[in-house]
Design a protein around this motif. Structure first.
Motif, mmCIF file in Angstrom:
data_model
loop_
_atom_site.group_PDB
_atom_site.id
_atom_site.type_symbol
_atom_site.label_atom_id
_atom_site.label_comp_id
_atom_site.label_asym_id
_atom_site.label_seq_id
_atom_site.Cartn_x
_atom_site.Cartn_y
_atom_site.Cartn_z
ATOM 1 N N ASP A 110 75.388 11.938 93.581
ATOM 2 C CA ASP A 110 75.224 11.781 95.018
ATOM 3 C C ASP A 110 73.901 11.075 95.284
ATOM 4 O O ASP A 110 73.182 10.702 94.357
ATOM 5 N N ARG A 111 73.571 10.872 96.535
ATOM 6 C CA ARG A 111 72.357 10.120 96.883
ATOM 7 C C ARG A 111 71.073 10.806 96.419
ATOM 8 O O ARG A 111 70.024 10.181 96.340
ATOM 9 N N ASN A 112 71.149 12.098 96.089
ATOM 10 C CA ASN A 112 69.974 12.830 95.614
ATOM 11 C C ASN A 112 69.934 12.943 94.095
ATOM 12 O O ASN A 112 69.053 13.599 93.543
ATOM 13 N N GLY A 113 70.901 12.328 93.412
ATOM 14 C CA GLY A 113 70.926 12.353 91.963
ATOM 15 C C GLY A 113 71.634 13.556 91.361
ATOM 16 O O GLY A 113 71.626 13.746 90.159
ATOM 17 N N ASN A 114 72.282 14.355 92.204
ATOM 18 C CA ASN A 114 73.028 15.512 91.716
ATOM 19 C C ASN A 114 74.416 15.073 91.275
ATOM 20 O O ASN A 114 75.034 14.219 91.900
ATOM 21 N N THR A 115 74.924 15.668 90.192
ATOM 22 C CA THR A 115 76.254 15.302 89.725
ATOM 23 C C THR A 115 77.318 15.804 90.692
ATOM 24 O O THR A 115 77.163 16.854 91.322
ATOM 25 N N VAL A 116 78.380 15.004 90.815
ATOM 26 C CA VAL A 116 79.489 15.321 91.705
ATOM 27 C C VAL A 116 80.776 15.042 90.943
ATOM 28 O O VAL A 116 80.898 14.010 90.287
ATOM 29 N N LYS A 117 81.733 15.949 91.032
ATOM 30 C CA LYS A 117 83.034 15.710 90.418
ATOM 31 C C LYS A 117 83.777 14.676 91.247
ATOM 32 O O LYS A 117 83.653 14.642 92.474
ATOM 33 N N ARG A 118 84.557 13.847 90.572
ATOM 34 C CA ARG A 118 85.296 12.791 91.276
ATOM 35 C C ARG A 118 86.146 13.367 92.402
ATOM 36 O O ARG A 118 86.218 12.803 93.485
ATOM 37 N N LYS A 119 86.783 14.508 92.164
ATOM 38 C CA LYS A 119 87.646 15.098 93.187
ATOM 39 C C LYS A 119 86.860 15.551 94.415
ATOM 40 O O LYS A 119 87.419 15.719 95.488
#
Length: 82
Positions: A17-26
């Motif tokens: 995300d814009r803060n560098g946190n991982t996000v699952k594609r879903k």
């Protein structure tokens, strides 16, 4: 997805995300999923597709005002001399 070994369905891709946190594609927003889909279509066209974007202005960079215009000019100038 295009991975190091070519096209793959490997799910090891990391999205941030814009803060560098991982996000699952879903869990990506609808807009992010649409943008990612567009990117994948462009990537496919450039690597294994029919090259529909070749010869179009799709990759032409627009010059903007302010500090970015100098950077764009440098990139264009550099590519013209190579």
């Amino acid at each position: 997805m295009l991975g190091a070994g070519g096209f793959t369905t490997d799910t090891s891709t990391t999205y941030l995300d814009r803060n560098g946190n991982t996000v699952k594609r879903k869990n990506l927003s609808k807009q992010a999923k649409n943008t990612l889909n567009d990117y994948e279509l462009i990537q496919y066209d450039m690597t294994a597709g029919k090259g529909y974007l070749t010869g179009t202005d799709f990759f032409k960079m627009k010059q903007t005002t302010g500090s970015h215009s100098t950077n764009v000019h440098r990139v264009q100038h550099k590519s013209n001399t190579e």
